[in-house]
Design an enzyme around this catalytic site. Structure first.
Site, PDB file in Angstrom:
ATOM      1  N   ASP A 295       0.860  -1.186   0.000  1.00 38.33           N
ATOM      2  CA  ASP A 295       0.000   0.000   0.000  1.00 38.33           C
ATOM      3  C   ASP A 295       0.898   1.238   0.000  1.00 38.33           C
ATOM      4  O   ASP A 295       1.913   1.286   0.708  1.00 38.33           O
ATOM      5  CB  ASP A 295      -0.894   0.007   1.242  1.00 38.33           C
ATOM      6  N   LEU A 296       0.543   2.227  -0.817  1.00 40.98           N
ATOM      7  CA  LEU A 296       1.327   3.466  -0.880  1.00 40.98           C
ATOM      8  C   LEU A 296       0.904   4.396   0.259  1.00 40.98           C
ATOM      9  O   LEU A 296      -0.287   4.696   0.416  1.00 40.98           O
ATOM     10  CB  LEU A 296       1.118   4.159  -2.226  1.00 40.98           C
ATOM     11  N   ASP A 337      -4.564   2.266  -4.514  1.00 41.84           N
ATOM     12  CA  ASP A 337      -3.099   2.252  -4.446  1.00 41.84           C
ATOM     13  C   ASP A 337      -2.597   0.976  -3.776  1.00 41.84           C
ATOM     14  O   ASP A 337      -1.525   0.960  -3.174  1.00 41.84           O
ATOM     15  CB  ASP A 337      -2.595   3.484  -3.698  1.00 41.84           C
TER      16      ASP A 337
END
Length: 440
Positions: A295-296, A337
């Site tokens: 996950d960003l 994301d």
């Protein structure tokens, strides 16, 4: 479809024999004219005879091959009635269509006249059937061939010749290896495969389908859809096969494109969520699996500050970096994301850690290279199958929980689920306790 006009010219025959031919009932698609002459010399020179002229000649009349050719040219076929067939010269035999015994009885003449009609009709029907076959085979854009059981090509169409880059004369009576330009072990293997295919069709006794990749002389590698069916003789014995092959290269490419579109994320080109479940639930038996849930961090800030166009560019760049970092992995964009990297057969924890360090360093360098992305980071949760039969949903949940731990404990790090299992349990209990207090 066809119609033939026959001319029966009887030379030196009795009036009764001439009458027998005159009263013959014409067969379907045939008409005939009958003319009688005492000798070849009585036939007017320069007479135009139809192509289908049969001269039934009494050998005891005054005649010669030279005179026969003068009167009929090359159009007529000769049936010689003779009492000494065994003494005929080669020049005469070469001109004969048939010979009948002399003297010619009325009964024999009646039988032979009917038999001659049928023979002519059978020949014409066979010729027309051959014409039909030629027309059909040459009209087809598909490759078509006839082979005997040993695998010799007896007949092919022009599309087949174009595929192999050879003429019909060069292909006829040749075998698979020569026709397709194979040599050595490759030729032996090709012949063996073809032979096995012919035997399979013969054993099945019906049309069989297969697909094969070949090298087309003009199109390069082609995918062919092949139908083969057995050919039988009059005793219902299989004597060979006939095959038709259609080039389905474009169809295969179109199917592949449709499948890729259905299984790919439109933005990044990575696998989509649907394909993730399809592929991983059908993985090979005994294949271990490690999931890395990514996950960003602070991605929402990029979208809110610079717009979705920059956000999309960021996701595409991250996808490309993941491909570069994990060239053999199954990489999926789960949505937004979030990404999942599936590693098959990678069990060594040190190797997994080395890969995580590599990708995180690569991401940091990339994020630093663009002023707009300096706030970005990446958190990862890793779940490794303890056995070959690990449940996919459970493994995905574990990697998600490990990801959650990474984000809750400072972000920009990776966490193995099995390393924080006890702490994670206590953390969950703490969260539930805090929620109860808040609700009260």
């Amino acid at each position: 479809m066809y119609h033939y006009n026959l001319a029966f010219v009887l030379v030196g025959m009795s009036d009764q024999v001439v009458s027998i031919f005159s009263h013959l009932l014409p067969l379907e698609r045939f008409t005939h004219d009958v003319k009688g002459f005492a000798s070849l010399a009585d036939i007017p020179a320069g007479t135009e005879w139809p192509l289908n002229t049969f001269v039934i000649l009494n050998d005891e009349t005054d005649w010669s091959i030279r005179l026969f050719k003068e009167r009929f040219g090359g159009k007529a076929r000769l049936i010689l009635c003779t009492s000494h067939a065994d003494k005929l010269e080669a020049s005469v035999l070469n001109q004969m269509y048939d010979f009948w015994p002399w003297p010619l009885s009325d009964t024999f003449a009646q039988l032979e006249a009917v038999r001659l009609q049928k023979r002519i009709k059978d020949e014409k029907d066979a010729w027309m059937n051959n014409q039909y076959l030629d027309i059909i085979t040459e009209m087809l854009p598909d490759l078509m061939w006839f082979k005997d059981m040993p695998g010799c090509h007896l007949r092919v169409n022009q599309a087949f010749c174009e595929a192999v880059g050879k003429t019909k004369e060069d292909v006829t009576n040749q075998y698979h290896g020569y026709i397709w330009g194979l040599s050595g072990e490759e030729a032996e293997y090709g012949e063996a495969v073809c032979r096995a295919s012919e035997l399979a069709v013969a054993k099945a006794g019906k049309t069989c389908h297969s697909e094969e990749t070949v090298y087309h002389s003009k199109r390069g590698l082609c995918e062919l859809s092949i139908l083969k069916t057995p050919v039988y003789d009059e005793n219902h014995e299989i004597i060979g096969t006939v095959g038709i092959a259609r080039d389905i290269t474009k169809e295969k490419e179109a199917q592949k494109q449709v499948l890729e579109l259905a299984n790919s994320d439109a933005l990044t080109g990575l696998h989509n969520r649907h394909h993730f479940y399809q592929r991983l639930r059908n993985r090979r038996k005994g294949e271990s699996l490690t999931l890395c849930y990514i996950d960003l961090d602070h991605f929402k800030y990029i979208n809110d500050t610079y717009g979705h166009k920059v956000g999309d560019e960021t996701l595409v760049a991250v996808a490309n970096l993941l491909r570069k970092s994990f060239p053999k992995a199954f990489i999926t964009r789960m949505g937004g994301d979030e990404f999942v990297v599936a590693l098959f057969g990678v069990n060594d924890r040190k190797e997994i850690k080395a890969r995580m360090e590599f990708v995180m360093n690569a991401m940091k360098e990339f994020f630093k290279s663009d002023e707009r992305m300096r706030t970005l980071a990446m958190s990862i949760g890793i779940a490794k199958s303890e056995n070959e039969e690990a449940d996919l949903d459970m493994l995905l949940q574990q990697s998600d929980e490990a990801l959650y731990w990474s984000k809750e404990h400072g972000r920009d790090q990776y966490t193995f689920y099995d390393e924080i299992l006890n702490e994670l349990q206590r953390f969950k209990e703490h969260v539930r306790h805090e929620r109860r207090i808040t609700e009260e």
